[in-house]
Design a protein around this motif. Structure first.
Motif, PDB file in Angstrom:
ATOM      1  N   THR A   1       0.876  -1.349  -0.013  1.00 20.93           N
ATOM      2  CA  THR A   1       0.131  -0.013   0.024  1.00 20.93           C
ATOM      3  C   THR A   1       0.790   1.306   0.074  1.00 20.93           C
ATOM      4  O   THR A   1       0.225   2.224  -0.212  1.00 20.93           O
ATOM      5  N   GLU A   2       2.081   1.379   0.509  1.00 19.17           N
ATOM      6  CA  GLU A   2       2.961   2.457   0.587  1.00 19.17           C
ATOM      7  C   GLU A   2       4.019   2.667  -0.427  1.00 19.17           C
ATOM      8  O   GLU A   2       4.279   1.683  -1.024  1.00 19.17           O
ATOM      9  N   THR A   3       4.280   3.943  -0.758  1.00 18.88           N
ATOM     10  CA  THR A   3       5.221   4.218  -1.816  1.00 18.88           C
ATOM     11  C   THR A   3       6.678   4.570  -0.935  1.00 18.88           C
ATOM     12  O   THR A   3       6.617   4.968   0.286  1.00 18.88           O
ATOM     13  N   VAL A   4       7.625   4.419  -1.529  1.00 24.09           N
ATOM     14  CA  VAL A   4       8.933   4.502  -1.039  1.00 24.09           C
ATOM     15  C   VAL A   4       9.301   6.028  -0.700  1.00 24.09           C
ATOM     16  O   VAL A   4       9.082   6.869  -1.724  1.00 24.09           O
ATOM     17  N   VAL A   5       9.906   6.340   0.575  1.00 19.48           N
ATOM     18  CA  VAL A   5      10.235   7.516   0.713  1.00 19.48           C
ATOM     19  C   VAL A   5      11.482   7.934   0.063  1.00 19.48           C
ATOM     20  O   VAL A   5      12.563   7.177   0.146  1.00 19.48           O
ATOM     21  N   PRO A   6      11.758   9.147  -0.530  1.00 16.56           N
ATOM     22  CA  PRO A   6      12.938   9.388  -1.212  1.00 16.56           C
ATOM     23  C   PRO A   6      14.233   9.624  -0.048  1.00 16.56           C
ATOM     24  O   PRO A   6      13.949   9.820   0.963  1.00 16.56           O
ATOM     25  N   LEU A   7      15.325   9.224  -0.667  1.00 11.54           N
ATOM     26  CA  LEU A   7      16.627   9.327   0.113  1.00 11.54           C
ATOM     27  C   LEU A   7      17.434  10.539  -0.614  1.00 11.54           C
ATOM     28  O   LEU A   7      17.517  10.683  -1.739  1.00 11.54           O
ATOM     29  N   PRO A   8      17.794  11.475   0.628  1.00 18.24           N
ATOM     30  CA  PRO A   8      18.388  12.565   0.017  1.00 18.24           C
ATOM     31  C   PRO A   8      19.714  12.694  -0.236  1.00 18.24           C
ATOM     32  O   PRO A   8      20.296  11.593   0.226  1.00 18.24           O
ATOM     33  N   GLY A   9      20.256  13.178  -1.139  1.00 16.96           N
ATOM     34  CA  GLY A   9      21.551  13.281  -1.433  1.00 16.96           C
ATOM     35  C   GLY A   9      22.236  12.352  -2.497  1.00 16.96           C
ATOM     36  O   GLY A   9      23.539  12.161  -2.668  1.00 16.96           O
ATOM     37  N   ILE A  10      21.514  11.555  -3.087  1.00 20.94           N
ATOM     38  CA  ILE A  10      21.969  10.782  -4.207  1.00 20.94           C
ATOM     39  C   ILE A  10      21.524  11.315  -5.568  1.00 20.94           C
ATOM     40  O   ILE A  10      20.397  12.160  -5.667  1.00 20.94           O
ATOM     41  N   PRO A  11      22.204  10.913  -6.606  1.00 19.82           N
ATOM     42  CA  PRO A  11      21.664  11.565  -7.725  1.00 19.82           C
ATOM     43  C   PRO A  11      20.176  11.015  -8.162  1.00 19.82           C
ATOM     44  O   PRO A  11      20.070   9.828  -8.033  1.00 19.82           O
ATOM     45  N   GLU A  12      19.548  11.809  -8.852  1.00 19.55           N
ATOM     46  CA  GLU A  12      18.210  11.722  -9.374  1.00 19.55           C
ATOM     47  C   GLU A  12      18.036  10.355  -9.957  1.00 19.55           C
ATOM     48  O   GLU A  12      17.115   9.686  -9.850  1.00 19.55           O
ATOM     49  N   GLU A  13      19.025  10.042 -11.090  1.00 16.83           N
ATOM     50  CA  GLU A  13      18.877   8.905 -11.804  1.00 16.83           C
ATOM     51  C   GLU A  13      19.162   7.730 -10.996  1.00 16.83           C
ATOM     52  O   GLU A  13      18.036   6.757 -11.164  1.00 16.83           O
ATOM     53  N   LEU A  14      20.020   7.589 -10.093  1.00 16.66           N
ATOM     54  CA  LEU A  14      20.082   6.312  -9.123  1.00 16.66           C
ATOM     55  C   LEU A  14      18.660   6.229  -8.566  1.00 16.66           C
ATOM     56  O   LEU A  14      18.306   5.183  -8.230  1.00 16.66           O
ATOM     57  N   TRP A  15      18.204   7.397  -8.023  1.00 25.32           N
ATOM     58  CA  TRP A  15      16.930   7.193  -7.033  1.00 25.32           C
ATOM     59  C   TRP A  15      15.867   6.627  -8.052  1.00 25.32           C
ATOM     60  O   TRP A  15      15.088   5.945  -7.716  1.00 25.32           O
ATOM     61  N   GLN A  16      15.716   7.052  -9.434  1.00 29.11           N
ATOM     62  CA  GLN A  16      14.687   6.603 -10.363  1.00 29.11           C
ATOM     63  C   GLN A  16      14.875   5.180 -10.616  1.00 29.11           C
ATOM     64  O   GLN A  16      13.882   4.300 -10.709  1.00 29.11           O
TER      65      GLN A  16
END
Length: 410
Positions: free
Chosen positions: A228-243
């Motif tokens: 049911t839940e979406t993952v919380v973003p991690l600050p400080g990492i490149p956007e492409e890695l997060w995606q």
């Protein structure tokens, strides 16, 4: 104490214990080996043993630098053992417990290695089904990679499938480690290759953050979050890695990358991560701040208040804080999964921030109230003085002076 395993192997020393059995340092015809001696209750189930032997060809056929190769399968009386290559090193969980979180470059390099191993397994039609740090070995004698990472090898192929034999579990049961279970497994669907990608993305998140994206508290609450839940973003990492992480944690299996694609895309990120220090983020709370934890029982540790306060999804299930242990629970019904609030998973706290409801948080709240009260009193006092001056004459006489003055002569 040494013991014979079949006619060709000797187990000399225990290296570790897991949910499925005990790993021994052993000796075989070709030198040192690792021998995983499975639990006696597994070895005594003849139907299960026969089914596992059928998987022998697939297991022995997995030959890849990032997979711990299975050399032999031994069935001898009450002994059921996997004879594997000996890896001189430690497992990823041990390193994570020592360092809490890894530098992004090292974390990505390790996960890329594991993704390469999964790609080979999936190409051979084998799904691991239990990817987690305990099942990733780091070869301390191998060459150092990006970020100083040792080569990573995935182990324990086939063990989860062995434990999940139809005779041992029904279609309404879940076998797995809750923190790493893909949503489709929670919903009772058969495990495909995509479940390994979801679990590996969870491992990468954990290596970066120091905690899993949906873990914490009661196993039932963990299962609910996966669905049911979406993952919380991690600050400080490149956007492409997060995606990349977000895509591999997608609820829909078809939306996730294949293992070979993930390995390639991760290695493309390595130059951007060179020299980046570990992230500064604290683990979130295991329950919402507006829901007070249940009081601990007599003699019960304070930590139990958090676990018991989490939302139970499976009635009667007990909290399980040991992620090395497979948890067997029934598949939750649609009404149970729909009962939780849909939204973002537990957000990490800022570094140094107190946990809501903790003694430190209460003390901080009291200090803020005292400061606010003092500021309010000062403001009211200032307003009062201003009113007094506004009602005074130009000569400075106050209201009492006017009231007591003599009346004018007629």
């Amino acid at each position: 104490m040494a013991r014979k395993i079949g006619s060709r192997y000797t187990a000399n020393q225990i290296l570790g214990r897991g949910s499925a059995g005990t790993v021994w340092l052993g000796e075989g015809p070709d030198g040192p080996v690792a021998i995983k001696l499975l639990r006696e209750d597994l070895a005594s189930d003849q139907e299960l043993v026969g089914r596992f032997v059928q998987e022998r060809t697939a297991l022995l056929g997995l030959d890849h630098p990032n997979v711990v190769s299975v050399r032999d399968l031994v069935v001898d009386g009450t002994d059921l053992a996997l004879v594997m290559d000996l890896v001189r090193g430690t497992d990823l969980r041990t390193r994570l417990e020592r360092e809490r979180r890894l530098a992004p470059e090292a974390a990505v390099a390790i996960v890329a290695d594991v993704a390469d191993g999964l790609a080979a397994a999936h190409a051979a039609g084998v799904v691991h089904r239990d990817v987690k740090p305990e099942n990733v070995l780091l070869d301390m004698q191998g060459p150092l990679g990006p970020g100083g990472a040792h080569p990573a090898l995935l182990t324990d192929f086939g063990v989860a499938k062995l434990i999940d034999s139809p005779r041992r579990t029904k279609a309404t049961k879940i076998i797995g480690t809750p923190d790493y279970l893909a949503p489709e497994i929670v919903e009772g669907l058969p495990p495909r290759a995509a479940v390994d990608i979801y679990a590996l993305a969870t491992v990468l998140y954990e290596l970066l953050a120091g905690f899993t994206p949906f873990g914490g508290g009661h196993p039932g609450a963990v299962l609910r979050r996966h669905v049911t839940e979406t993952v919380v973003p991690l600050p400080g990492i490149p956007e492409e890695l997060w995606q990349l992480i977000v895509q591999c944690l997608a609820k829909a299996p078809a939306s996730r990358l294949r293992a070979s694609e993930l390995a390639s895309r991760l290695r493309e990120q390595l130059p951007l991560l060179a020299g980046m220090p570990p992230l500064e983020v604290d683990e979130p709370d295991t329950e919402p701040a507006d829901e007070p934890a249940e009081a601990a029982g007599p003699g019960e540790p304070a930590a139990a208040r958090v676990r018991r306060g989490a939302v139970p999804l499976v009635p009667g299930a007990k909290p399980d804080s040991n992620r090395d242990t497979h948890t067997s629970m029934r598949v939750p019904g649609p009404d149970e999964l729909a009962g939780g609030a849909r939204g973002t998973a537990r957000a990490p706290r800022a570094t140094g921030a107190p946990r809501p409801g903790s003694a430190r948080h209460r003390a901080q709240t009291r200090r803020r109230r005292i400061v606010l009260g003092a500021a309010t009193a000062a403001l009211l006092a200032a307003v009062g003085i201003g009113t007094w001056l506004a009602t005074s004459g130009d000569d400075g006489a106050g209201p009492s002076d006017t009231k007591n003055s003599a009346p004018a002569s007629p």
